[in-house]
Design a protein around this motif. Structure first.
Motif, PDB file in Angstrom:
ATOM      1  N   ALA A 461       0.833  -1.210   0.000  1.00 22.21           N
ATOM      2  CA  ALA A 461       0.000   0.000   0.000  1.00 22.21           C
ATOM      3  C   ALA A 461       0.864   1.255   0.000  1.00 22.21           C
ATOM      4  CB  ALA A 461      -0.919  -0.011   1.224  1.00 22.21           C
ATOM      5  N   ILE A 462       1.965   1.226   0.755  1.00 27.22           N
ATOM      6  CA  ILE A 462       2.858   2.396   0.796  1.00 27.22           C
ATOM      7  C   ILE A 462       3.488   2.644  -0.565  1.00 27.22           C
ATOM      8  CG2 ILE A 462       5.040   3.225   1.753  1.00 27.22           C
ATOM      9  CD1 ILE A 462       4.210   1.932   4.397  1.00 27.22           C
ATOM     10  N   ARG A 463       3.937   1.553  -1.215  1.00 28.38           N
ATOM     11  CA  ARG A 463       4.519   1.729  -2.554  1.00 28.38           C
ATOM     12  C   ARG A 463       3.496   2.308  -3.527  1.00 28.38           C
ATOM     13  NH1 ARG A 463       7.276  -3.131  -1.135  1.00 28.38           N
ATOM     14  NH2 ARG A 463       5.611  -4.411  -2.030  1.00 28.38           N
ATOM     15  N   HIS A 464       2.263   1.835  -3.413  1.00 33.00           N
ATOM     16  CA  HIS A 464       1.208   2.375  -4.274  1.00 33.00           C
ATOM     17  C   HIS A 464       0.980   3.870  -3.990  1.00 33.00           C
ATOM     18  CE1 HIS A 464      -2.335   2.354  -6.775  1.00 33.00           C
ATOM     19  NE2 HIS A 464      -3.066   2.829  -5.762  1.00 33.00           N
ATOM     20  N   GLN A 465       0.988   4.237  -2.695  1.00 34.77           N
ATOM     21  CA  GLN A 465       0.813   5.645  -2.337  1.00 34.77           C
ATOM     22  C   GLN A 465       1.965   6.499  -2.844  1.00 34.77           C
ATOM     23  OE1 GLN A 465       0.292   5.861   1.870  1.00 34.77           O
ATOM     24  NE2 GLN A 465      -1.714   4.823   1.856  1.00 34.77           N
ATOM     25  N   VAL A 466       3.192   5.967  -2.752  1.00 36.20           N
ATOM     26  CA  VAL A 466       4.357   6.719  -3.247  1.00 36.20           C
ATOM     27  C   VAL A 466       4.237   6.972  -4.741  1.00 36.20           C
ATOM     28  CG1 VAL A 466       6.845   6.568  -3.631  1.00 36.20           C
ATOM     29  CG2 VAL A 466       5.888   5.951  -1.401  1.00 36.20           C
ATOM     30  N   LYS A 467       3.800   5.960  -5.463  1.00 35.91           N
ATOM     31  CA  LYS A 467       3.637   6.117  -6.910  1.00 35.91           C
ATOM     32  C   LYS A 467       2.581   7.171  -7.219  1.00 35.91           C
ATOM     33  CE  LYS A 467       3.003   3.360 -11.103  1.00 35.91           C
ATOM     34  NZ  LYS A 467       2.750   2.005 -11.635  1.00 35.91           N
ATOM     35  N   GLU A 468       1.466   7.109  -6.485  1.00 33.69           N
ATOM     36  CA  GLU A 468       0.415   8.104  -6.704  1.00 33.69           C
ATOM     37  C   GLU A 468       0.912   9.511  -6.380  1.00 33.69           C
ATOM     38  OE1 GLU A 468      -2.882   6.926  -4.381  1.00 33.69           O
ATOM     39  OE2 GLU A 468      -3.582   5.377  -5.795  1.00 33.69           O
ATOM     40  N   ARG A 469       1.688   9.649  -5.323  1.00 27.43           N
ATOM     41  CA  ARG A 469       2.206  10.971  -4.962  1.00 27.43           C
ATOM     42  C   ARG A 469       3.184  11.494  -6.010  1.00 27.43           C
ATOM     43  NH1 ARG A 469       3.258  10.924   1.610  1.00 27.43           N
ATOM     44  NH2 ARG A 469       1.060  10.608   2.200  1.00 27.43           N
ATOM     45  N   LEU A 471       3.070  10.845  -9.217  1.00 22.94           N
ATOM     46  CA  LEU A 471       2.237  11.317 -10.327  1.00 22.94           C
ATOM     47  C   LEU A 471       1.583  12.655  -9.980  1.00 22.94           C
ATOM     48  CD1 LEU A 471       0.552   7.928 -11.331  1.00 22.94           C
ATOM     49  CD2 LEU A 471       2.398   9.109 -12.538  1.00 22.94           C
ATOM     50  N   SER A 472       1.130  12.758  -8.723  1.00 22.84           N
ATOM     51  CA  SER A 472       0.502  14.012  -8.300  1.00 22.84           C
ATOM     52  C   SER A 472       1.507  15.157  -8.303  1.00 22.84           C
ATOM     53  CB  SER A 472      -0.085  13.847  -6.904  1.00 22.84           C
ATOM     54  OG  SER A 472      -0.619  15.059  -6.445  1.00 22.84           O
ATOM     55  N   ALA A 473       2.757  14.875  -7.908  1.00 23.34           N
ATOM     56  CA  ALA A 473       3.786  15.917  -7.904  1.00 23.34           C
ATOM     57  C   ALA A 473       4.087  16.394  -9.318  1.00 23.34           C
ATOM     58  CB  ALA A 473       5.060  15.387  -7.242  1.00 23.34           C
ATOM     59  N   VAL A 474       4.113  15.458 -10.271  1.00 19.75           N
ATOM     60  CA  VAL A 474       4.351  15.845 -11.670  1.00 19.75           C
ATOM     61  C   VAL A 474       3.234  16.755 -12.159  1.00 19.75           C
ATOM     62  CG1 VAL A 474       4.496  14.952 -14.025  1.00 19.75           C
ATOM     63  CG2 VAL A 474       5.725  13.798 -12.171  1.00 19.75           C
ATOM     64  N   ALA A 475       1.997  16.367 -11.823  1.00 21.95           N
ATOM     65  CA  ALA A 475       0.861  17.200 -12.242  1.00 21.95           C
ATOM     66  C   ALA A 475       0.931  18.580 -11.580  1.00 21.95           C
ATOM     67  CB  ALA A 475      -0.442  16.498 -11.887  1.00 21.95           C
ATOM     68  N   GLU A 479       1.144  22.331 -13.259  1.00 21.48           N
ATOM     69  CA  GLU A 479       0.250  23.428 -12.896  1.00 21.48           C
ATOM     70  C   GLU A 479       1.047  24.654 -12.452  1.00 21.48           C
ATOM     71  OE1 GLU A 479      -2.965  23.720 -13.134  1.00 21.48           O
ATOM     72  OE2 GLU A 479      -3.220  21.714 -13.987  1.00 21.48           O
ATOM     73  N   ILE A 480       2.148  24.416 -11.728  1.00 23.63           N
ATOM     74  CA  ILE A 480       2.980  25.540 -11.267  1.00 23.63           C
ATOM     75  C   ILE A 480       3.577  26.290 -12.449  1.00 23.63           C
ATOM     76  CG2 ILE A 480       5.133  26.089 -10.061  1.00 23.63           C
ATOM     77  CD1 ILE A 480       4.387  23.809  -8.093  1.00 23.63           C
ATOM     78  N   PHE A 481       4.045  25.529 -13.466  1.00 27.61           N
ATOM     79  CA  PHE A 481       4.614  26.183 -14.647  1.00 27.61           C
ATOM     80  C   PHE A 481       3.555  27.017 -15.354  1.00 27.61           C
ATOM     81  CE2 PHE A 481       7.837  22.510 -14.855  1.00 27.61           C
ATOM     82  CZ  PHE A 481       8.679  23.195 -13.997  1.00 27.61           C
ATOM     83  N   LYS A 482       2.356  26.444 -15.483  1.00 25.81           N
ATOM     84  CA  LYS A 482       1.275  27.201 -16.119  1.00 25.81           C
ATOM     85  C   LYS A 482       0.961  28.462 -15.321  1.00 25.81           C
ATOM     86  CE  LYS A 482      -1.005  23.210 -18.274  1.00 25.81           C
ATOM     87  NZ  LYS A 482      -2.256  22.407 -18.297  1.00 25.81           N
ATOM     88  N   GLU A 483       0.926  28.314 -14.013  1.00 28.27           N
ATOM     89  CA  GLU A 483       0.637  29.465 -13.161  1.00 28.27           C
ATOM     90  C   GLU A 483       1.729  30.524 -13.278  1.00 28.27           C
ATOM     91  OE1 GLU A 483      -1.597  31.662 -10.420  1.00 28.27           O
ATOM     92  OE2 GLU A 483      -2.075  29.850 -11.576  1.00 28.27           O
ATOM     93  N   ALA A 484       2.991  30.073 -13.402  1.00 24.28           N
ATOM     94  CA  ALA A 484       4.093  31.029 -13.552  1.00 24.28           C
ATOM     95  C   ALA A 484       3.959  31.808 -14.856  1.00 24.28           C
ATOM     96  CB  ALA A 484       5.428  30.290 -13.507  1.00 24.28           C
ATOM     97  N   ASP A 485       3.618  31.100 -15.944  1.00 28.25           N
ATOM     98  CA  ASP A 485       3.416  31.803 -17.223  1.00 28.25           C
ATOM     99  C   ASP A 485       2.290  32.821 -17.107  1.00 28.25           C
ATOM    100  OD1 ASP A 485       5.448  30.287 -18.267  1.00 28.25           O
ATOM    101  OD2 ASP A 485       4.096  28.742 -19.091  1.00 28.25           O
ATOM    102  N   ARG A 486       1.236  32.408 -16.432  1.00 30.67           N
ATOM    103  CA  ARG A 486       0.104  33.329 -16.287  1.00 30.67           C
ATOM    104  C   ARG A 486       0.499  34.552 -15.458  1.00 30.67           C
ATOM    105  NH1 ARG A 486      -3.604  34.439 -12.702  1.00 30.67           N
ATOM    106  NH2 ARG A 486      -2.858  32.856 -11.245  1.00 30.67           N
ATOM    107  N   LEU A 487       1.269  34.330 -14.395  1.00 25.01           N
ATOM    108  CA  LEU A 487       1.695  35.451 -13.556  1.00 25.01           C
ATOM    109  C   LEU A 487       2.621  36.393 -14.312  1.00 25.01           C
ATOM    110  CD1 LEU A 487       2.365  33.595 -10.175  1.00 25.01           C
ATOM    111  CD2 LEU A 487       0.457  35.114 -10.714  1.00 25.01           C
ATOM    112  N   ILE A 488       3.492  35.826 -15.160  1.00 17.16           N
ATOM    113  CA  ILE A 488       4.396  36.681 -15.943  1.00 17.16           C
ATOM    114  C   ILE A 488       3.597  37.560 -16.895  1.00 17.16           C
ATOM    115  CG2 ILE A 488       6.171  36.621 -17.733  1.00 17.16           C
ATOM    116  CD1 ILE A 488       7.236  34.067 -16.319  1.00 17.16           C
TER     117      ILE A 488
END
Length: 533
Positions: A461-469, A471-475, A479-488
């Motif tokens: 279960a922990i390995r599955h959670q790490v994998k999900e996290r 993927l979530s970090a990549v997403a 989103e952060i890059f998109k937000e940075a472009d928008r802020l610029i």
């Protein structure tokens, strides 16, 4: 594992029970009571069952009870005699215990905050949905032809939006700095104008002071002339005053001479009066001397009489002393006779006392002999009594020792019997403990196996959670890059709007007719402020 709870129900009770609550929010879970009807499953999918529906076997569980002196087997029937017991699954039991916990103040606050956060999130989501619906509605309406009222309303809304944007931009730090610079330039221009005006006023004041000085000089000269006239008048007054003083001094000298003559006449009169008084005093002194001589003679006469009286008193005192001596001599003779009589009486009393003492000594010796005889008799009686008691105590002691020996033998036999019984008990206890330990070892091994399997599942279960996290970090990074472009982009648009507002304000400043010097200074400072920010 099964947990059972039984409760007796009275005949007069009904299904709808009323409980005595300790608080307005207190509740009682109905699953804890043996209701005749089965309870429907709860949200978690657990349900309660009656013992008589769950277990249909008549045979029961056998429990072995081992004590120090007895081993018993007890049979516990599976069937509930009352028929009202319930079986609670572990999940249902956990649910009841979790709901029965009393929350602390911090836990209540935390729950309230979580509920408030959830409520705020729901409100935000609802507002977002409302905004999307509103935007969709606006886009739909814009595709149709607008009426005059709608156009006017749209223009009014547009103006309000533009005004709000302008006010919002006015709150920007650069705009605030620019406004401060403009106000500073205006203040500086006003201050320079005030300084120039002050200089002009100072020149006018200087001219006015010169005019006043001229007028004061004229007035001073007039005052000096007036003072000279007053001094001349005072001089004349002083001369006339001096003449008057001289006349007064002359008059006083004449008066003083007249007074001296009168004083001389008075002194002559006083001398004549003193001569007369001296003659009278001499006569008075002679009279006083005669009176003193007469008094002296009288004193001598009185002294002579006093001496004669003293001689007479001295003779009388001598006679009195002589009479006292005779009285004392007679008194001493009487006292001597009295003392001789007392000595005689005392001697007679001493002789009488000696005779009485001799008699008492004789009586005392006889009494002492009688007391000694009685004491010897009493001592013999006490010795006989003591020997009798010693003999009785020896007999009693021998009997007690015999009884103690018999009791000790009996105790030894009892102890041997108890030791044999205890050995049997210890053997049975050892066998029971050995059996329990073997069962515990087997149970422990089984639990360890379960724990191992549980750990494997947990690691998966922990390995599955790490994998999900991951993927979530990549997403999130995307989103952060998109937000940075928008802020610029927003920053660029904001910079353009700020520059436009600055240009507009500088043009308005120049349009006010302010000097070019101040306008260029404001523009330079605004540019420097923008570069620093």
């Amino acid at each position: 594992m099964r947990l059972a709870s039984s409760s007796m129900i009275s005949k007069g009770s009904s299904d709808n029970r009323r409980y005595r609550t300790r608080a307005p929010t207190s509740q009682v879970d109905e699953t804890l009571f043996a209701n005749p009807k089965p309870i429907s499953p709860d949200k978690s999918g657990n349900s309660t069952f009656k013992a008589k529906d769950k277990f249909q076997k008549n045979q029961g569980e056998t429990v072995q009870i081992i004590t120090k002196d007895l081993i018993r087997n007890l049979r516990v029937p599976w069937k509930d005699p009352s028929g009202e017991s319930v079986i609670l699954p572990p999940a249902e039991f956990k649910r009841i215990t979790s709901t029965s916990q009393v929350l602390t103040k911090e836990e209540r606050i935390a729950l309230h905050e979580a509920y408030q956060r959830k409520k705020d999130e729901e409100i935000k989501a609802a507002e977002e949905r409302k905004r999307q619906i509103y935007e969709a509605d606006l886009s739909r309406k814009e595709n149709h032809a607008l009426t005059e009222l709608e156009l006017e309303a749209r223009d009014r809304a547009q103006r309000l939006v533009e005004r709000a944007n302008a006010l919002r931009l006015e709150q920007e730090e650069e705009i605030k700095k620019l406004n401060q610079l403009i106000l500073g330039a205006q203040c500086q221009a006003t201050r320079d104008a005030q300084i120039q005006e002050k200089k002009q006023i100072q020149v006018e004041l200087t001219e006015e002071e010169k005019r006043l000085d001229t007028m004061m000089e004229v007035e001073r000269r007039k005052a000096l002339e007036t003072v000279e006239q007053i001094e001349e008048l005072r001089k004349k007054q002083r001369i006339s005053g001096m003449q008057q003083i001289y006349d007064q001094i002359k008059k006083r000298l004449e008066e003083k001479q007249l007074q001296d003559e009168m004083k001389e006449l008075e002194r002559q009169q006083i001398r004549e009066n003193q001569k007369k008084m001296t003659l009278e005093d001499l006569k008075t002194l002679e009279k006083k001397k005669e009176e003193q001589q007469r008094l002296h003679e009288e004193v001598l006469r009185i002294n002579a009489e006093t001496m004669q009286a003293k001689e007479q008193r001295r003779e009388e005192e001598k006679m009195a002393d002589k009479r006292d001596m005779e009285f004392i001599k007679k008194k001493m003779e009487r006292e001597a006779e009295y003392e001789a009589e007392q000595r005689r009486i005392k001697k007679e009393k001493e002789l009488e006392i000696a005779r009485l003492r001799a008699r008492q000594e004789k009586a005392k010796d006889y009494k002492a002999e009688q007391d000694d005889l009685r004491a010897r008799r009493n001592q013999e009686i006490m010795d006989r009594e003591w020997r009798r008691k010693e003999k009785e105590m020896a007999i009693k002691k021998s009997k007690e020792e015999a009884m103690l020996r018999a009791a000790r033998l009996e105790q030894v036999h009892c102890k041997e019997h108890f030791l044999s019984i205890e050995a049997g008990r210890e053997k049975a206890e050892f066998e029971r403990v050995l059996k329990v330990q073997q069962e515990a070892i087997a149970k422990k091994m089984e639990e360890e196996e379960k724990q191992h399997q549980k750990a494997q599942r947990h690691s998966e279960a922990i390995r599955h959670q790490v994998k999900e996290r991951e993927l979530s970090a990549v997403a999130q990074r995307r989103e952060i890059f998109k937000e940075a472009d928008r802020l610029i982009e927003e920053a660029r648009q904001r910079r353009m709007r700020l520059d436009e507002i600055k240009e507009k304000k500088l043009k308005e400043l120049k349009a006010t007719g302010l000097s070019e010097k101040y306008c260029s200074e404001v523009e330079r400072k605004a540019r420097a402020c923008s570069e620093s920010l």
